[in-house]
Design a protein around this motif. Structure first.
Motif, PDB file in Angstrom:
ATOM      1  N   MET A 186       0.838  -1.196   0.000  1.00  0.00           N
ATOM      2  CA  MET A 186       0.000   0.000   0.000  1.00  0.00           C
ATOM      3  C   MET A 186       0.875   1.248   0.000  1.00  0.00           C
ATOM      4  O   MET A 186       1.811   1.366   0.781  1.00  0.00           O
ATOM      5  CB  MET A 186      -0.908  -0.011   1.248  1.00  0.00           C
ATOM      6  N   ASP A 187       0.565   2.179  -0.868  1.00  0.00           N
ATOM      7  CA  ASP A 187       1.377   3.392  -0.992  1.00  0.00           C
ATOM      8  C   ASP A 187       0.966   4.391   0.074  1.00  0.00           C
ATOM      9  O   ASP A 187      -0.020   5.092  -0.054  1.00  0.00           O
ATOM     10  CB  ASP A 187       1.170   4.003  -2.382  1.00  0.00           C
ATOM     11  N   MET A 188       1.712   4.443   1.156  1.00  0.00           N
ATOM     12  CA  MET A 188       1.363   5.331   2.260  1.00  0.00           C
ATOM     13  C   MET A 188       1.935   6.708   1.999  1.00  0.00           C
ATOM     14  O   MET A 188       3.115   6.863   1.751  1.00  0.00           O
ATOM     15  CB  MET A 188       1.907   4.782   3.586  1.00  0.00           C
ATOM     16  N   GLN A 189       1.079   7.715   2.057  1.00  0.00           N
ATOM     17  CA  GLN A 189       1.508   9.071   1.768  1.00  0.00           C
ATOM     18  C   GLN A 189       1.445   9.960   3.009  1.00  0.00           C
ATOM     19  O   GLN A 189       1.376  11.172   2.909  1.00  0.00           O
ATOM     20  CB  GLN A 189       0.638   9.658   0.657  1.00  0.00           C
ATOM     21  N   VAL A 190       1.453   9.353   4.180  1.00  0.00           N
ATOM     22  CA  VAL A 190       1.376  10.112   5.417  1.00  0.00           C
ATOM     23  C   VAL A 190       2.765  10.259   6.018  1.00  0.00           C
ATOM     24  O   VAL A 190       3.482   9.272   6.175  1.00  0.00           O
ATOM     25  CB  VAL A 190       0.453   9.402   6.439  1.00  0.00           C
ATOM     26  N   PRO A 191       3.193  11.473   6.325  1.00  0.00           N
ATOM     27  CA  PRO A 191       4.498  11.653   6.943  1.00  0.00           C
ATOM     28  C   PRO A 191       4.621  10.870   8.246  1.00  0.00           C
ATOM     29  O   PRO A 191       3.632  10.699   8.973  1.00  0.00           O
ATOM     30  CB  PRO A 191       4.558  13.170   7.205  1.00  0.00           C
ATOM     31  N   ALA A 192       5.807  10.381   8.530  1.00  0.00           N
ATOM     32  CA  ALA A 192       6.013   9.597   9.745  1.00  0.00           C
ATOM     33  C   ALA A 192       6.106  10.518  10.952  1.00  0.00           C
ATOM     34  O   ALA A 192       7.187  10.888  11.396  1.00  0.00           O
ATOM     35  CB  ALA A 192       7.282   8.747   9.615  1.00  0.00           C
ATOM     36  N   GLN A 193       4.928  10.929  11.481  1.00  0.00           N
ATOM     37  CA  GLN A 193       4.869  11.736  12.681  1.00  0.00           C
ATOM     38  C   GLN A 193       4.191  10.920  13.765  1.00  0.00           C
ATOM     39  O   GLN A 193       3.516   9.931  13.497  1.00  0.00           O
ATOM     40  CB  GLN A 193       4.061  13.023  12.423  1.00  0.00           C
ATOM     41  N   THR A 194       4.364  11.338  15.004  1.00  0.00           N
ATOM     42  CA  THR A 194       3.758  10.617  16.116  1.00  0.00           C
ATOM     43  C   THR A 194       2.257  10.513  15.904  1.00  0.00           C
ATOM     44  O   THR A 194       1.580  11.499  15.682  1.00  0.00           O
ATOM     45  CB  THR A 194       4.028  11.358  17.446  1.00  0.00           C
ATOM     46  N   GLY A 195       1.725   9.292  15.988  1.00  0.00           N
ATOM     47  CA  GLY A 195       0.304   9.064  15.793  1.00  0.00           C
ATOM     48  C   GLY A 195      -0.093   8.956  14.337  1.00  0.00           C
ATOM     49  O   GLY A 195      -1.220   8.596  14.037  1.00  0.00           O
ATOM     50  N   ARG A 196       0.832   9.271  13.430  1.00  0.00           N
ATOM     51  CA  ARG A 196       0.521   9.239  12.010  1.00  0.00           C
ATOM     52  C   ARG A 196       1.484   8.344  11.246  1.00  0.00           C
ATOM     53  O   ARG A 196       1.514   8.371  10.031  1.00  0.00           O
ATOM     54  CB  ARG A 196       0.575  10.659  11.430  1.00  0.00           C
ATOM     55  N   ASP A 197       2.241   7.565  11.943  1.00  0.00           N
ATOM     56  CA  ASP A 197       3.201   6.684  11.300  1.00  0.00           C
ATOM     57  C   ASP A 197       2.469   5.705  10.378  1.00  0.00           C
ATOM     58  O   ASP A 197       1.437   5.145  10.728  1.00  0.00           O
ATOM     59  CB  ASP A 197       3.987   5.919  12.358  1.00  0.00           C
ATOM     60  N   ALA A 198       3.009   5.501   9.180  1.00  0.00           N
ATOM     61  CA  ALA A 198       2.343   4.684   8.175  1.00  0.00           C
ATOM     62  C   ALA A 198       2.051   3.276   8.674  1.00  0.00           C
ATOM     63  O   ALA A 198       0.960   2.742   8.472  1.00  0.00           O
ATOM     64  CB  ALA A 198       3.191   4.635   6.906  1.00  0.00           C
ATOM     65  N   SER A 199       3.013   2.657   9.345  1.00  0.00           N
ATOM     66  CA  SER A 199       2.811   1.282   9.807  1.00  0.00           C
ATOM     67  C   SER A 199       1.747   1.218  10.893  1.00  0.00           C
ATOM     68  O   SER A 199       0.968   0.255  10.963  1.00  0.00           O
ATOM     69  CB  SER A 199       4.129   0.689  10.313  1.00  0.00           C
ATOM     70  N   VAL A 200       1.690   2.246  11.729  1.00  0.00           N
ATOM     71  CA  VAL A 200       0.673   2.290  12.787  1.00  0.00           C
ATOM     72  C   VAL A 200      -0.718   2.412  12.179  1.00  0.00           C
ATOM     73  O   VAL A 200      -1.667   1.721  12.575  1.00  0.00           O
ATOM     74  CB  VAL A 200       0.941   3.467  13.750  1.00  0.00           C
ATOM     75  N   LEU A 201      -0.857   3.293  11.193  1.00  0.00           N
ATOM     76  CA  LEU A 201      -2.146   3.481  10.538  1.00  0.00           C
ATOM     77  C   LEU A 201      -2.575   2.213   9.796  1.00  0.00           C
ATOM     78  O   LEU A 201      -3.757   1.845   9.819  1.00  0.00           O
ATOM     79  CB  LEU A 201      -2.087   4.657   9.577  1.00  0.00           C
ATOM     80  N   GLU A 202      -1.637   1.566   9.147  1.00  0.00           N
ATOM     81  CA  GLU A 202      -1.977   0.350   8.416  1.00  0.00           C
ATOM     82  C   GLU A 202      -2.434  -0.740   9.368  1.00  0.00           C
ATOM     83  O   GLU A 202      -3.427  -1.444   9.107  1.00  0.00           O
ATOM     84  CB  GLU A 202      -0.769  -0.124   7.596  1.00  0.00           C
ATOM     85  N   HIS A 203      -1.736  -0.895  10.509  1.00  0.00           N
ATOM     86  CA  HIS A 203      -2.142  -1.900  11.483  1.00  0.00           C
ATOM     87  C   HIS A 203      -3.519  -1.561  12.056  1.00  0.00           C
ATOM     88  O   HIS A 203      -4.352  -2.457  12.248  1.00  0.00           O
ATOM     89  CB  HIS A 203      -1.109  -1.985  12.616  1.00  0.00           C
ATOM     90  N   ARG A 204      -3.753  -0.302  12.282  1.00  0.00           N
ATOM     91  CA  ARG A 204      -5.059   0.127  12.801  1.00  0.00           C
ATOM     92  C   ARG A 204      -6.168  -0.206  11.795  1.00  0.00           C
ATOM     93  O   ARG A 204      -7.248  -0.669  12.169  1.00  0.00           O
ATOM     94  CB  ARG A 204      -5.021   1.628  13.083  1.00  0.00           C
ATOM     95  N   ARG A 205      -5.908   0.041  10.502  1.00  0.00           N
ATOM     96  CA  ARG A 205      -6.898  -0.259   9.471  1.00  0.00           C
ATOM     97  C   ARG A 205      -7.184  -1.762   9.414  1.00  0.00           C
ATOM     98  O   ARG A 205      -8.344  -2.190   9.344  1.00  0.00           O
ATOM     99  CB  ARG A 205      -6.389   0.220   8.109  1.00  0.00           C
ATOM    100  N   LEU A 206      -6.128  -2.575   9.464  1.00  0.00           N
ATOM    101  CA  LEU A 206      -6.310  -4.019   9.395  1.00  0.00           C
ATOM    102  C   LEU A 206      -7.067  -4.559  10.596  1.00  0.00           C
ATOM    103  O   LEU A 206      -7.871  -5.492  10.470  1.00  0.00           O
ATOM    104  CB  LEU A 206      -4.947  -4.704   9.277  1.00  0.00           C
ATOM    105  N   CYS A 207      -6.845  -3.974  11.760  1.00  0.00           N
ATOM    106  CA  CYS A 207      -7.575  -4.387  12.963  1.00  0.00           C
ATOM    107  C   CYS A 207      -9.053  -4.007  12.872  1.00  0.00           C
ATOM    108  O   CYS A 207      -9.928  -4.756  13.323  1.00  0.00           O
ATOM    109  CB  CYS A 207      -6.941  -3.781  14.211  1.00  0.00           C
ATOM    110  N   LYS A 208      -9.345  -2.845  12.298  1.00  0.00           N
ATOM    111  CA  LYS A 208     -10.735  -2.446  12.120  1.00  0.00           C
ATOM    112  C   LYS A 208     -11.458  -3.409  11.190  1.00  0.00           C
ATOM    113  O   LYS A 208     -12.602  -3.791  11.435  1.00  0.00           O
ATOM    114  CB  LYS A 208     -10.820  -1.020  11.563  1.00  0.00           C
ATOM    115  N   ILE A 209     -10.788  -3.816  10.133  1.00  0.00           N
ATOM    116  CA  ILE A 209     -11.388  -4.763   9.205  1.00  0.00           C
ATOM    117  C   ILE A 209     -11.649  -6.103   9.879  1.00  0.00           C
ATOM    118  O   ILE A 209     -12.614  -6.803   9.554  1.00  0.00           O
ATOM    119  CB  ILE A 209     -10.477  -4.944   7.975  1.00  0.00           C
ATOM    120  N   ALA A 210     -10.815  -6.472  10.840  1.00  0.00           N
ATOM    121  CA  ALA A 210     -10.951  -7.762  11.513  1.00  0.00           C
ATOM    122  C   ALA A 210     -12.036  -7.775  12.580  1.00  0.00           C
ATOM    123  O   ALA A 210     -12.322  -8.824  13.150  1.00  0.00           O
ATOM    124  CB  ALA A 210      -9.615  -8.155  12.146  1.00  0.00           C
ATOM    125  N   SER A 211     -12.663  -6.640  12.845  1.00  0.00           N
ATOM    126  CA  SER A 211     -13.606  -6.549  13.966  1.00  0.00           C
ATOM    127  C   SER A 211     -14.888  -7.356  13.759  1.00  0.00           C
ATOM    128  O   SER A 211     -15.533  -7.764  14.711  1.00  0.00           O
ATOM    129  CB  SER A 211     -13.961  -5.084  14.246  1.00  0.00           C
TER     130      SER A 211
END
Length: 402
Positions: free
Chosen positions: A1-26
């Motif tokens: 996935m082409d992540m276009q979010v700067p790596a800032q606290t709370g906005r790190d690409a890997s964190v957002l991707e893991h959060r998205r995958l967990c939401k899908i798994a709910s």
């Protein structure tokens, strides 16, 4: 996935991707909502002729249950329309009907409704969708109104700015609350948002919706990166709070700025569409959901195409994760009719009649189901398998992280 979010606290690409995958798994329904690409991959594998080929029109492209809801019109009227057009494209309208049917059937299984209800839901969807195509300007007069839809409209009618402020601003005056959803912008982003708020088209949008004079001043109070939704996680998403100074009294407006992404549904051959993704989304919104399209503009944010719209207090998604047996059939018919009207408005009389005949076509034998049942049940099996495999991967990743 082409992540276009700067790596800032709370906005790190890997964190957002893991959060998205967990939401899908709910839940299985969340997986259906969050796996649009998988949906079209599975459709592409089906044998030729599995889906009838409808007249090419603007479709939602992701017409699941959560993407229909109440939308405020310019005259204050509340209508149930498609409320997310990120995936809109000129294509086969059958894609939308199948997507909605798969979503509703999955929600019914989540509600532990028996299979016979699912069969009735599918029949109701085919009939409701065909009725909507036949009378695209109708006021749902011949449709058994769903209580879920009626309740959504009643709630929307009673909402005012204070309700939106309480939900989004958390009581903060003139500022978006930082925390789990809103994050600070860097200097370049803030400058880009300030420029966006002064864009003539954005200015026209805000002034038109607020009823302010054309010479009113618009002042940006705050802007933040916004973590919202599921499929948009990891994409550019911003919120802006602006004050409109003019008229009887100043008022606030909340802007939603969202990255416009490529469509996943295969476009109809030779379809005429804007090349710019944001302009495509706006064009599709105006064709399918006038209440939304009339208050959305296309723009660019640091070179990325984005759509800008003002959020209204009356905009509500339909909350239908749980419903009774009878309500499941009514809501299926009602929402399918709304989808049918959105498609039917774009067809002439001959196209409507031929497409209605295709939608209602029976199976090859007296006891054989129609194409909608066959396609949706095949997709259900694939999505159930995909959901369990997805959850297994998440569980293993969590063990590894632990």
């Amino acid at each position: 996935m082409d992540m276009q979010v700067p790596a800032q606290t709370g906005r790190d690409a890997s964190v957002l991707e893991h959060r998205r995958l967990c939401k899908i798994a709910s839940s299985p329904h969340a997986y259906v909502r969050g796996s649009t690409a998988r949906f079209y991959e599975l459709l592409a594998r089906m044998p030729a002729g599995a889906l009838p080929e409808g007249p090419p029109v603007w479709i939602c492209g992701d017409a699941h249950l959560g993407n229909l809801g109440a939308l405020a019109g310019p005259d204050g009227q509340i209508d149930i329309q498609i409320r997310d057009l990120d995936q809109t494209v000129v294509a086969n309208p059958a894609f939308d009907l199948v997507r909605l049917a798969l979503s509703l059937v999955t929600a019914a299984l989540n509600a532990t409704l028996p299979g016979i209800v699912t069969a009735r839901m599918m029949d109701a969807m085919a009939d409701g969708y065909a009725d909507g195509i036949a009378d695209p300007e109708g006021a749902e007069r011949d449709i058994a109104e769903s209580e879920i839809v009626a309740t959504t409209k009643r709630r929307a009618l009673g909402r005012r700015w204070r309700h939106l402020s309480r939900e989004r601003l958390k009581g903060k005056a003139g500022r978006l609350p930082r925390g789990s959803r809103f994050f600070d912008l860097d200097a370049d982003e803030h400058a880009a948002f300030d420029a966006l708020s002064r864009d003539p088209e954005v200015r026209r949008l805000v002034l038109a919706l607020g009823g302010a004079a054309s010479d009113a001043e618009i002042r940006l109070l705050d802007a933040a990166y916004w973590i919202k939704g599921c499929s948009s996680l990891g994409r550019l998403r911003y919120a802006g709070l602006v004050e409109v100074l003019g008229g009887d009294r100043p008022h606030l407006a909340l802007l939603d700025v969202k990255e416009a992404v490529p469509h996943l549904a295969p476009a109809a051959p030779g379809a005429a569409m804007p090349a710019d993704h944001a302009e495509r989304v706006v064009a599709g919104a105006r064709a399918l959901s006038p209440n939304l399209g009339d208050r959305m503009v296309a723009a660019h944010f640091q070179g990325t195409p984005v759509t800008v719209r003002e959020l209204m207090p009356q905009d509500l998604k339909i909350d239908a994760e749980q419903f009774s047996r009878s309500e499941a059939v009514r809501v299926s018919s009602h929402l399918a009719a709304i989808l049918g009207r959105a498609h039917g408005r774009q067809m002439d009389g001959d196209a409507r009649r031929s497409w209605i005949a295709a939608v209602r076509a029976p199976g090859p034998g007296p006891d054989a189901p129609g194409w909608l049942w066959t396609v949706v049940t095949d997709l259900m099996g694939e999505h159930q398998r995909g959901y369990l495999e997805h959850c297994h991967r998440i569980a293993r990743e969590d063990l590894t992280r632990g």
